[in-house]
Design a protein around this motif. Structure first.
Motif, PDB file in Angstrom:
ATOM      1  N   LYS A 123      -2.331  -0.185   7.745  1.00 37.72           N
ATOM      2  CA  LYS A 123      -2.564  -0.407   6.314  1.00 37.72           C
ATOM      3  C   LYS A 123      -3.933   0.097   5.865  1.00 37.72           C
ATOM      4  CE  LYS A 123      -2.864  -4.023   2.763  1.00 37.72           C
ATOM      5  NZ  LYS A 123      -2.657  -5.459   2.427  1.00 37.72           N
ATOM      6  N   HIS A 124      -3.974   0.676   4.664  1.00 36.62           N
ATOM      7  CA  HIS A 124      -5.236   1.009   4.000  1.00 36.62           C
ATOM      8  C   HIS A 124      -5.640  -0.151   3.102  1.00 36.62           C
ATOM      9  CE1 HIS A 124      -8.213   2.880   1.411  1.00 36.62           C
ATOM     10  NE2 HIS A 124      -7.480   2.540   0.365  1.00 36.62           N
ATOM     11  N   TRP A 125      -6.860  -0.652   3.298  1.00 44.22           N
ATOM     12  CA  TRP A 125      -7.419  -1.697   2.450  1.00 44.22           C
ATOM     13  C   TRP A 125      -8.460  -1.075   1.525  1.00 44.22           C
ATOM     14  CZ3 TRP A 125      -6.410  -7.098   2.890  1.00 44.22           C
ATOM     15  CH2 TRP A 125      -5.542  -7.455   3.931  1.00 44.22           C
ATOM     16  N   THR A 126      -8.410  -1.419   0.245  1.00 42.96           N
ATOM     17  CA  THR A 126      -9.446  -0.969  -0.674  1.00 42.96           C
ATOM     18  C   THR A 126     -10.705  -1.796  -0.463  1.00 42.96           C
ATOM     19  OG1 THR A 126      -8.886  -2.514  -2.450  1.00 42.96           O
ATOM     20  CG2 THR A 126      -7.665  -0.416  -2.378  1.00 42.96           C
ATOM     21  N   LEU A 127     -11.821  -1.303  -0.997  1.00 42.87           N
ATOM     22  CA  LEU A 127     -13.061  -2.058  -0.893  1.00 42.87           C
ATOM     23  C   LEU A 127     -12.916  -3.432  -1.546  1.00 42.87           C
ATOM     24  CD1 LEU A 127     -15.685   0.734  -1.712  1.00 42.87           C
ATOM     25  CD2 LEU A 127     -14.910  -0.057   0.531  1.00 42.87           C
ATOM     26  N   ALA A 128     -12.327  -3.479  -2.717  1.00 45.35           N
ATOM     27  CA  ALA A 128     -12.163  -4.759  -3.416  1.00 45.35           C
ATOM     28  C   ALA A 128     -11.288  -5.716  -2.616  1.00 45.35           C
ATOM     29  CB  ALA A 128     -11.574  -4.528  -4.806  1.00 45.35           C
ATOM     30  N   GLN A 129     -10.240  -5.209  -1.991  1.00 46.64           N
ATOM     31  CA  GLN A 129      -9.367  -6.067  -1.187  1.00 46.64           C
ATOM     32  C   GLN A 129     -10.096  -6.664   0.003  1.00 46.64           C
ATOM     33  OE1 GLN A 129      -6.250  -3.222  -0.427  1.00 46.64           O
ATOM     34  NE2 GLN A 129      -4.916  -4.042  -2.040  1.00 46.64           N
ATOM     35  N   SER A 130     -11.000  -5.899   0.596  1.00 48.99           N
ATOM     36  CA  SER A 130     -11.713  -6.424   1.762  1.00 48.99           C
ATOM     37  C   SER A 130     -12.602  -7.605   1.407  1.00 48.99           C
ATOM     38  CB  SER A 130     -12.554  -5.320   2.409  1.00 48.99           C
ATOM     39  OG  SER A 130     -13.683  -4.985   1.624  1.00 48.99           O
TER      40      SER A 130
END
Length: 328
Positions: A123-130
Motif C-alpha cells: 500500500k501507498h500511504w500519503t503524508l497526511a494518512q501517516s
C-alpha cells in the motif's frame, strides 16, 4: 577498519555488513564488507535505507523555498498546513528545529504502524494518512527540543503544497539533481536502484523493490524515506554543508545553534575528533546510518550498517581516527 565491524556482528557496534564512503576536495574513497540480511554480499554502491538522513533534504528544501519568498519561517506552520498538529501556532522554523512541541510517535504507535504495513505491504500511504498514527498532546512551542518525526511529515506536506509537486519530485528537482545524486531514491515516489539490499522486516513479507517495503517506505517518506548508497550520502553531505547545492547563508542557518540540533541537522561539535561536525543519524530495523561532515577539513563521511539499532557513533569515531592523518 570496516572488517572490524563484521568480526563480531552481534556486538552493540557490530553488524553483518557495512558500507562507507569519504569525499574530500582532493580525493574520494568507498568500501564495503559483509552481507545484507539475506546473505547477499554488499558492495560500496549497495543502496540501503538511510532513514532520518532524509531530514537534511526536507530542511534544505524548506529553506530554499523560503529564500524564494514562501514560506516565511517566522510564521506559524498552520498558516500553510492547517492540522491538529499545527494548532499550537509553532512557526515553520520551530518545526525545522524540533522545538515545535509536537511529540514523536509513541511505542504503541510504532506497533500500529507495523500492523498496518503488515496488513497491506504494497500500500501507498500519503503524508497526511501517516499522521493518523501520531498521538499525544501538543506542548508550548519554543521551550524545548523534542525529536519529532510527525513534525517533519508536516514539513513534507508544506513542500508538496508550495511546490505543487509530490515530495519526491520536489526534492529531486531542487536538490538531488543539482547535487548529482543519481543513486538516491526518495521512497515511495522513487524506487531504489540496484544493487539494493534486501530487508527482513517482519511487517513486509516478500521483497517488493522498496526498503523495506512500499507501505513502510511511504509511511516514513518525509522523515525517513530515503534509500541511497554510502558514496551518494557522502556526496550529499559534501555538496550541502559545503554550500554547493543551496546558498551558504541557508547552510549557516541549518548548522546554527548551541544545542544538539540545528535545522534538519544534528550538531556533533567535536564528537568525532576532527572539529565542528554536522550531519544526521538514521535508524531502521535493518540499517543504521550516519553522515558526518567537518567543514574545516573539507570532508564528508557516510557509514551505513546492515543492522538496525547499532552503536554507529563508535564505528564512525574509528573511521575518523583512521582518516585524520590523511586530511592535513
Amino acid at each position: 577498519m570496516l572488517e572490524q565491524i563484521v568480526e563480531f556482528p552481534d556486538s552493540p557496534s557490530g553488524s553483518r555488513g557495512a558500507t562507507a564512503a569519504v569525499v574530500t576536495d582532493q580525493w574520494t574513497w568507498s568500501g564495503a564488507v559483509g552481507t545484507d540480511s539475506r546473505g547477499t554480499p554488499l558492495s560500496a554502491d549497495t543502496s540501503m535505507a538511510v532513514s532520518s538522513i532524509t531530514k537534511t533534504f526536507i530542511a534544505a528544501e524548506v529553506l530554499l523555498l523560503a529564500s524564494k519568498g514562501s514560506p516565511n519561517l517566522e510564521l506559524p506552520l498552520s498558516r500553510y498546513v492547517p492540522h491538529r498538529l499545527t494548532a499550537n501556532f509553532a512557526t515553520v522554523r520551530q518545526y525545522l528545529a524540533m522545538t515545535a512541541a509536537v511529540p514523536d510517535y509513541q511505542p504503541d504507535a510504532f506497533a500500529r504502524l507495523d500492523r498496518a504495513a503488515a496488513a497491506a505491504p504494497e500500500k501507498h500511504w500519503t503524508l497526511a494518512q501517516s499522521l493518523a498514527f501520531a498521538e499525544g498532546p501538543l506542548g508550548v512551542p519554543g521551550q524545548a527540543y523534542i525529536y519529532s518525526n510527525p513534525g517533519y511529515v508536516l514539513l513534507g506536506m508544506l513542500i508538496e503544497k508550495l511546490t505543487g509537486l509530490p515530495l519526491a519530485a520536489a526534492l529531486r528537482r531542487d536538490l538531488a539533481d543539482p547535487a548529482g545524486l543519481r543513486h538516491a531514491a526518495f521512497q515511495d515516489g522513487e524506487k531504489p536502484q540496484p544493487p539494493a539490499a534486501v530487508d527482513d522486516d517482519p511487517a513486509c513479507g516478500a521483497p517488493d523493490g522498496y526498503l523495506p517495503c512500499r507501505a513502510v517506505a511511504s509511511l516514513a517518506a518525509a522523515p525517513g524515506g530515503l534509500a541511497a548508497d554510502a558514496p551518494t550520502v557522502a556526496r550529499w553531505g559534501y555538496q550541502l554543508y559545503g554550500g554547493r547545492v543551496v546558498p551558504a547563508d541557508l547552510v549557516s542557518q541549518m548548522t546554527d545553534g548551541d544545542g544538539e540540533y540545528g535545522l534538519g541537522t544534528m550538531l556533533f561539535t567535536r564528537q568525532f575528533g576532527l572539529g565542528e561536525a554536522y550531519g544526521h543519524r538514521g535508524d531502521m530495523p535493518d540499517h543504521t546510518s550516519l553522515l558526518v561532515v567537518v567543514p574545516a577539513k573539507h570532508v564528508s563521511i557516510a557509514l551505513i550498517l546492515a543492522d538496525g539499532g547499532r552503536s554507529i557513533d563508535r564505528r564512525m569515531a574509528d573511521l575518523t581516527t583512521a582518516l585524520e592523518p590523511l586530511l592535513g
